[in-house]
Motif scaffolding. Structure first.
Motif, PDB file in Angstrom:
ATOM      1  N   GLN A 185     -46.312 -33.750  19.941  1.00 10.80           N
ATOM      2  CA  GLN A 185     -46.933 -35.001  19.508  1.00 10.80           C
ATOM      3  C   GLN A 185     -47.027 -35.976  20.682  1.00 10.80           C
ATOM      4  OE1 GLN A 185     -48.125 -35.559  16.418  1.00 10.80           O
ATOM      5  NE2 GLN A 185     -48.559 -37.719  16.554  1.00 10.80           N
ATOM      6  N   GLY A 218     -44.316 -40.113  10.306  1.00  8.67           N
ATOM      7  CA  GLY A 218     -44.738 -39.066   9.381  1.00  8.67           C
ATOM      8  C   GLY A 218     -44.143 -39.269   8.008  1.00  8.67           C
ATOM      9  N   LYS A 234     -48.659 -40.521  10.375  1.00  8.07           N
ATOM     10  CA  LYS A 234     -49.070 -39.251  10.969  1.00  8.07           C
ATOM     11  C   LYS A 234     -49.768 -38.414   9.917  1.00  8.07           C
ATOM     12  CE  LYS A 234     -45.249 -39.050  14.285  1.00  8.07           C
ATOM     13  NZ  LYS A 234     -44.045 -38.325  14.682  1.00  8.07           N
ATOM     14  N   PRO A 235     -50.681 -37.570  10.281  1.00  4.82           N
ATOM     15  CA  PRO A 235     -51.147 -37.329  11.647  1.00  4.82           C
ATOM     16  C   PRO A 235     -51.945 -38.527  12.158  1.00  4.82           C
ATOM     17  CG  PRO A 235     -52.490 -36.090  10.081  1.00  4.82           C
ATOM     18  CD  PRO A 235     -51.399 -36.745   9.289  1.00  4.82           C
ATOM     19  N   ASP A 282     -54.629 -40.599  13.958  1.00  4.42           N
ATOM     20  CA  ASP A 282     -56.032 -40.540  14.372  1.00  4.42           C
ATOM     21  C   ASP A 282     -56.120 -41.214  15.739  1.00  4.42           C
ATOM     22  OD1 ASP A 282     -58.767 -40.714  14.729  1.00  4.42           O
ATOM     23  OD2 ASP A 282     -59.061 -42.206  13.153  1.00  4.42           O
TER      24      ASP A 282
END
Length: 158
Positions: A15, A83, A104-105, A107
């Motif tokens: 990430q 998340g 999360k996810p 953009d």
């Protein structure tokens, strides 16, 4: 235009790599840290135009990152990513001083937009502070309006 410095605090290596790559592609200079302690040490001695932090870090709570940033450089906007988004976590992050919040996810376009807004917020806050200081230096006590004995005592005291 000079590159704006962003501190990314993310303990998930993939990430972090993706977010660093996206932000660098969009013209930012990105420094990354994996732990609350490392991020806190960085913001205590270096100036960043914005900070992006995960809320849940293996080494601790991202709220501590927000607190450290706001303590040492209050004009710097902190964007929280997580998340585990909920209304409660968003409210807690905003109360701690976060500039904005993403789930999360992430953009990349939305993150870039928020980072740009955070950078602009810092620029405006810093300029406002500088202008107020200049105005205070120029205006002095002449800007105080009033002729009562109480006001005159305040002016004499100042």
């Amino acid at each position: 235009m000079d590159e704006k410095r962003i501190l990314l605090v993310e303990d998930d290596a993939s990430q972090a790599a993706m977010l660093c790559l996206e932000l660098k592609r969009r013209g930012f200079r990105v420094d990354a840290e994996k732990t609350v302690a490392a991020a806190t040490a960085r913001v205590e001695k270096e100036i960043f135009d914005a900070v992006v932090t995960d809320l849940r870090l293996g080494s601790g709570d991202g709220l501590r990152v927000i607190t450290a940033v706001k303590s040492s450089q209050p004009e710097t906007g902190v964007i929280v990513i997580t998340g585990h988004g909920s209304i409660d976590t968003a409210v807690a992050a905003m109360k701690a001083g976060a500039f904005d919040y993403l789930t999360k996810p992430v953009d990349p376009d939305a993150l870039t937009h928020l980072v740009r807004n955070g950078v602009e917020h810092r620029r405006l806050a810093t300029e406002n502070k500088r202008l107020r200081k200049s105005l205070d230096a120029v205006a002095g006590t002449e800007a105080i309006i009033g002729e009562s004995a109480s006001i005159q005592r305040v002016v004499d005291l100042v």
